[in-house]
Design an enzyme around this catalytic site. Structure first.
Site, PDB file in Angstrom:
ATOM      1  N   ASN A   5       0.866  -1.177   0.000  1.00 47.43           N
ATOM      2  CA  ASN A   5       0.000   0.000   0.000  1.00 47.43           C
ATOM      3  C   ASN A   5       0.909   1.235   0.000  1.00 47.43           C
ATOM      4  O   ASN A   5       1.483   1.575   1.028  1.00 47.43           O
ATOM      5  CB  ASN A   5      -0.903  -0.033   1.250  1.00 47.43           C
ATOM      6  CG  ASN A   5      -1.740   1.220   1.369  1.00 47.43           C
ATOM      7  OD1 ASN A   5      -1.763   2.067   0.471  1.00 47.43           O
ATOM      8  ND2 ASN A   5      -2.436   1.356   2.487  1.00 47.43           N
ATOM      9  N   LYS A  39       0.134   4.231  -0.287  1.00 47.98           N
ATOM     10  CA  LYS A  39      -0.526   5.404   0.310  1.00 47.98           C
ATOM     11  C   LYS A  39      -0.325   6.629  -0.592  1.00 47.98           C
ATOM     12  O   LYS A  39      -0.306   6.479  -1.807  1.00 47.98           O
ATOM     13  CB  LYS A  39      -0.027   5.619   1.747  1.00 47.98           C
ATOM     14  CG  LYS A  39      -0.201   4.350   2.591  1.00 47.98           C
ATOM     15  CD  LYS A  39      -0.056   4.564   4.066  1.00 47.98           C
ATOM     16  CE  LYS A  39      -0.253   3.233   4.778  1.00 47.98           C
ATOM     17  NZ  LYS A  39      -0.204   3.336   6.242  1.00 47.98           N
ATOM     18  N   HIS A  53      -9.581   1.175   4.836  1.00 52.03           N
ATOM     19  CA  HIS A  53      -8.315   1.380   5.554  1.00 52.03           C
ATOM     20  C   HIS A  53      -8.567   2.340   6.722  1.00 52.03           C
ATOM     21  O   HIS A  53      -9.364   3.268   6.605  1.00 52.03           O
ATOM     22  CB  HIS A  53      -7.254   1.941   4.599  1.00 52.03           C
ATOM     23  CG  HIS A  53      -5.877   1.903   5.200  1.00 52.03           C
ATOM     24  ND1 HIS A  53      -5.453   2.833   6.120  1.00 52.03           N
ATOM     25  CD2 HIS A  53      -4.853   1.032   5.044  1.00 52.03           C
ATOM     26  CE1 HIS A  53      -4.215   2.527   6.496  1.00 52.03           C
ATOM     27  NE2 HIS A  53      -3.831   1.441   5.854  1.00 52.03           N
ATOM     28  N   GLU A  64      -6.982   4.741   7.797  1.00 51.39           N
ATOM     29  CA  GLU A  64      -6.754   6.158   7.479  1.00 51.39           C
ATOM     30  C   GLU A  64      -7.977   6.752   6.775  1.00 51.39           C
ATOM     31  O   GLU A  64      -8.281   7.931   6.932  1.00 51.39           O
ATOM     32  CB  GLU A  64      -5.480   6.294   6.627  1.00 51.39           C
ATOM     33  CG  GLU A  64      -4.224   6.076   7.481  1.00 51.39           C
ATOM     34  CD  GLU A  64      -3.039   5.477   6.749  1.00 51.39           C
ATOM     35  OE1 GLU A  64      -3.012   5.489   5.507  1.00 51.39           O
ATOM     36  OE2 GLU A  64      -2.129   4.978   7.446  1.00 51.39           O
ATOM     37  N   GLU A 118      -5.343  -4.825  10.547  1.00 50.87           N
ATOM     38  CA  GLU A 118      -4.355  -3.771  10.755  1.00 50.87           C
ATOM     39  C   GLU A 118      -4.652  -3.022  12.049  1.00 50.87           C
ATOM     40  O   GLU A 118      -5.478  -2.104  12.064  1.00 50.87           O
ATOM     41  CB  GLU A 118      -4.388  -2.776   9.582  1.00 50.87           C
ATOM     42  CG  GLU A 118      -4.007  -3.389   8.256  1.00 50.87           C
ATOM     43  CD  GLU A 118      -3.405  -2.345   7.316  1.00 50.87           C
ATOM     44  OE1 GLU A 118      -2.365  -2.648   6.725  1.00 50.87           O
ATOM     45  OE2 GLU A 118      -3.946  -1.230   7.202  1.00 50.87           O
ATOM     46  N   GLY A 150       2.511   2.461  10.789  1.00 49.07           N
ATOM     47  CA  GLY A 150       3.452   3.559  10.624  1.00 49.07           C
ATOM     48  C   GLY A 150       4.163   3.962  11.911  1.00 49.07           C
ATOM     49  O   GLY A 150       4.790   5.011  11.987  1.00 49.07           O
ATOM     50  N   SER A 168       3.559  -2.009  10.289  1.00 47.44           N
ATOM     51  CA  SER A 168       5.010  -2.046  10.498  1.00 47.44           C
ATOM     52  C   SER A 168       5.650  -3.390  10.128  1.00 47.44           C
ATOM     53  O   SER A 168       6.586  -3.842  10.793  1.00 47.44           O
ATOM     54  CB  SER A 168       5.365  -1.657  11.938  1.00 47.44           C
ATOM     55  OG  SER A 168       4.900  -0.354  12.227  1.00 47.44           O
ATOM     56  N   GLY A 185       2.900  -1.014   4.310  1.00 47.40           N
ATOM     57  CA  GLY A 185       2.928   0.407   3.991  1.00 47.40           C
ATOM     58  C   GLY A 185       4.348   0.855   3.694  1.00 47.40           C
ATOM     59  O   GLY A 185       4.885   0.610   2.609  1.00 47.40           O
TER      60      GLY A 185
END
Ligand code: 13P
Length: 250
Positions: free
Chosen positions: A9, A11, A96, A98, A168, A174, A214, A235
């Site tokens: 991903n 992003k 997701h 986010e 996730e 992150g 991560s 990510g």
């Protein structure tokens, strides 16, 4: 047996030129890869078409990071499932954290997108995961079950068998704080058990469940060796070809 799936991903990273360089590097590094694990790249919309063209003759798949649920219409700024299939996009990441957190996406909206993905023969990667506060309050498993159940409203057993669920935990995204493999396994197992309750054992055995948060070359092998973890949604480490390929080989 379930084939593991490693998805990158990207992003909101990479210009078109950078996306091409990254894709070429991954392609080259995987030129003699045996294909044991499925590999999917999810660049931003502006690079999707270029990346899809570049991987067209390989086993590498392409996914979007979001989409609208309508095929066309007055929805300024949105991208439809039809537009994704038109450029050879086979996967879409939906829900997701986010998107839930910064763009107000609800379970109901994500479910509509999931239904639209299936209607357009795009494989959804449905993301679910608890916050740090929920984990500390001991609510992880009950929250995950509720989020998954809401996300799968009106989705059939056959569709669930074909989709991907990405666990996730928000606190691991992150942050460099990966869930311990055993922690990730515990939740992925609970996700599979929830699918068995909502559908049946065969569906639960078929659905692929990724872990994301991560993931890097150094922890991939541990995570990917867990019985209920069928891949990774990566990510940061998917933005460097050597790091991403290390995970694929992990
Ligand atoms: P990181 O691998 O950067 O923690 O991101 C995980 C993620 O959100 C993938 O969708």
């Amino acid at each position: 047996m379930r084939r593991q799936i490693i998805a990158g991903n990207w992003k909101m990273h990479t210009t078109r030129a950078e996306a091409i360089v990254l894709t070429e590097a991954i392609k080259q590094a995987l030129a003699s890869y045996d294909g044991e694990r499925e590999v999917v790249l999810c660049p931003p919309f502006t690079s999707l078409s270029a990346v899809a063209d570049l991987v067209g003759d390989t086993a590498i798949g392409v996914g979007a990071q979001n989409m609208h649920y309508e095929s066309a219409g007055a929805f300024t700024g949105e991208v439809s499932p039809l537009m994704l299939t038109d450029i050879g996009c086979e996967y879409v990441i939906l829900g997701h954290s986010e998107r839930r957190q910064y763009f107000g996406e609800t379970d109901a909206l994500i479910n509509k997108k999931l239904q639209a993905a299936f209607a357009n023969a795009i494989t959804p990667i449905l993301c679910i995961g608890e916050s740090l506060a929920q984990r500390e309050a001991g609510e992880t498993l009950s929250f995950i079950k509720a989020q998954l159940t809401a996300g799968l409203t009106q989705i059939t057993a056959a569709q669930v068998s074909d989709m991907v669920i990405a666990y996730e935990p928000i606190w691991a995204i992150g942050t460099g704080k990966t869930a311990m493999a055993a922690q990730a396994e515990e939740v992925c197992k609970a996700i599979r058990q929830t699918v068995a309750v909502l559908y049946d054992t065969a569906t639960a055995e078929a659905v692929r469940i990724q872990y994301g948060g991560s993931v890097k070359g150094s922890n991939a092998a541990d995570i990917l060796s867990q019985p209920n973890i069928d891949g990774a949604l990566v990510g940061g480490a998917s933005l460097k070809s050597e790091d991403f390929v290390a995970i694929i080989n992990g």
